[in-house]
Design a protein around this motif. Structure first.
Motif: not given
Ligand code: SF4
Length: 408
Positions: A103-109, A127-132, A166-172, A194-199
């Motif tokens: 896995t590699v963490e990526c920033n969408p930018a 890929i783990s992408m920090g969307v937030q 692909i994982n997408l990270d979210l925050m609430f 995506p296949e995975h979320f982290a929230c």
């Protein structure tokens, strides 16, 4: 806890093939809520960091073969394609690219087609992408460098480059986030499938700008009841979409989309690397501030990129600046608590292999109490938290932690 006098393991402890964590300490700009070790890079430091990282791999025993590799940070996707090619070559020479998951963490930018291609070529398969958030104002409030449109662009780029996991990270509960805004982020993000979320709920870490803004009354914390409702809405959305909560903050699906009971194991899309952490496996660590756990010893690398590079490159020394040997019983308690964060909980045979202790003997009273409170369920050879129990997993975990002084 029962059997407190059993201080040493009764059974041999196995060392399963496990993980490799690599910390990349660079971020284009520091986010307002972030307490991880990271800083802005310059090209000279970046080059020296990669040199040092490559040299540090020599410190890992030659026969080590990771099951999983995880590049976290920081923002690993800030490394240019040339650096990834160098890292890929060294990992390939060591045979590490046969890892089941990389896995590699990526920033969408910070993604480009060229970078995505190189990552794929060297063997990265997740890929783990920090969307937030998908809300422009909230992204700005968090100090993120990316925009909502870059989330869509990078996601498409990753899919068209062949990434199937692909994982997408979210925050609430982000200050200023209303329920409407949260629902709209959920609706949009789920469309991506995506296949995975982290929230995660926003955490106000001390020494971060967000914490200071809160102290100064410049931002309003989202009320506890609203935050709890946001979490409930998220859980419902995951349920409806077929993502299974296999850990407190992590959700994944099976490829066929069929929902299965916790007893049948974690979903295919789950992050194997994090499972190693939760199940008490060993892991090596490379890079500034990276933490490892090998052979019962927890290590922490120097938390300063400049000093890390000087130590490894110029002095030829070890970057480890802290070691902690946990007594076996303390470690067993920690592993019990971490494993219960997962919906599958503990299989007693696996727990015995990992710790040398018997779960049923050590935690008989805790299991009974949790069952009585409908927070835990006992199977033939297993114990896990109920869905209600998982909401209180942090507090429940505390009951399993053993005072080090008692366990020596
Ligand atoms: S990108 Fe991640 S590691 Fe970097 S500052 Fe933001 S939250 Fe922290």
């Amino acid at each position: 806890m029962s059997q407190r006098l059993q201080l040493e393991p009764l059974h041999p402890v196995s060392r399963p093939r496990s993980g490799l964590y690599v910390h990349v300490p660079f971020c284009a700009r520091k986010c307002d809520y972030c307490a991880f070790y990271s800083h802005e890079p310059d090209s000279a430091t970046l080059g020296r960091y990669v040199d040092a990282l490559i040299l540090e791999t020599d410190r890992i025993e030659r026969d080590f073969q990771p099951d999983t590799i995880f590049f976290g940070g920081g923002t690993p996707s800030l490394l240019p394609p040339k650096s990834w090619e160098r890292i890929g070559k060294v990992f390939s020479d060591r045979g590490w690219t046969s890892a089941t998951e990389w896995t590699v963490e990526c920033n969408p930018a910070t993604l480009s087609r060229d970078k995505a291609r190189v990552l794929k070529e060297i063997g990265v398969n997740r890929i783990s992408m920090g969307v937030q958030s998908m809300d422009e104002d909230l992204l700005e409030r968090l100090g993120r460098i990316h925009t909502r449109s870059s989330v869509f662009q990078s996601y498409d780029l990753l899919r068209s480059s062949g990434f199937e996991r692909i994982n997408l990270d979210l925050m609430f509960a982000i200050p200023g986030q209303t329920m409407e805004r949260w629902k709209s982020t959920i609706d949009e993000i789920i469309q991506l499938q995506p296949e995975h979320f982290a929230c995660y709920e926003v955490i106000y870490e001390e020494d971060t700008p967000l914490f200071q803004q809160l102290q100064a009354g410049e931002v309003d914390e989202v009320e506890e009841e609203v935050a709890a409702e946001m979490y409930e809405i998220w859980l419902e959305a995951m349920d409806q979409g077929g993502w299974i909560q296999y850990e407190i903050a992590n959700f994944a699906r099976d490829r066929d989309g069929v929902r299965r009971a916790p007893e049948s194991g974690v979903p295919e899309g789950a992050c194997r690397h994090n499972i190693h952490y939760w199940m008490g496996s060993e892991y090596h660590a490379l890079g500034p501030s990276a933490c490892g756990f090998v052979n019962g010893v927890r290590t922490r690398n120097i938390s300063n990129t400049e000093v890390y590079c000087r130590t490894v490159l110029d002095a030829g020394g070890s970057p480890i600046d802290g070691e902690d040997v946990l007594p076996p019983l303390s470690r067993a308690g920690e592993i019990a608590a971490f494993g219960l964060r997962m919906n599958t909980g503990w299989n007693f045979d696996v727990y015995r292999q990992r710790t040398g202790f018997d779960f049923e003997m050590l935690w008989k009273e805790e299991m009974e109490r949790l069952e009585a409170g409908r927070l835990g369920v006992r199977g033939t050879n297993t114990f896990r938290l109920t869905r209600r129990g998982m909401r209180f997993a942090d507090a429940i975990g505390e009951r399993f932690l053993v005072d080090q002084a008692l366990s020596r």
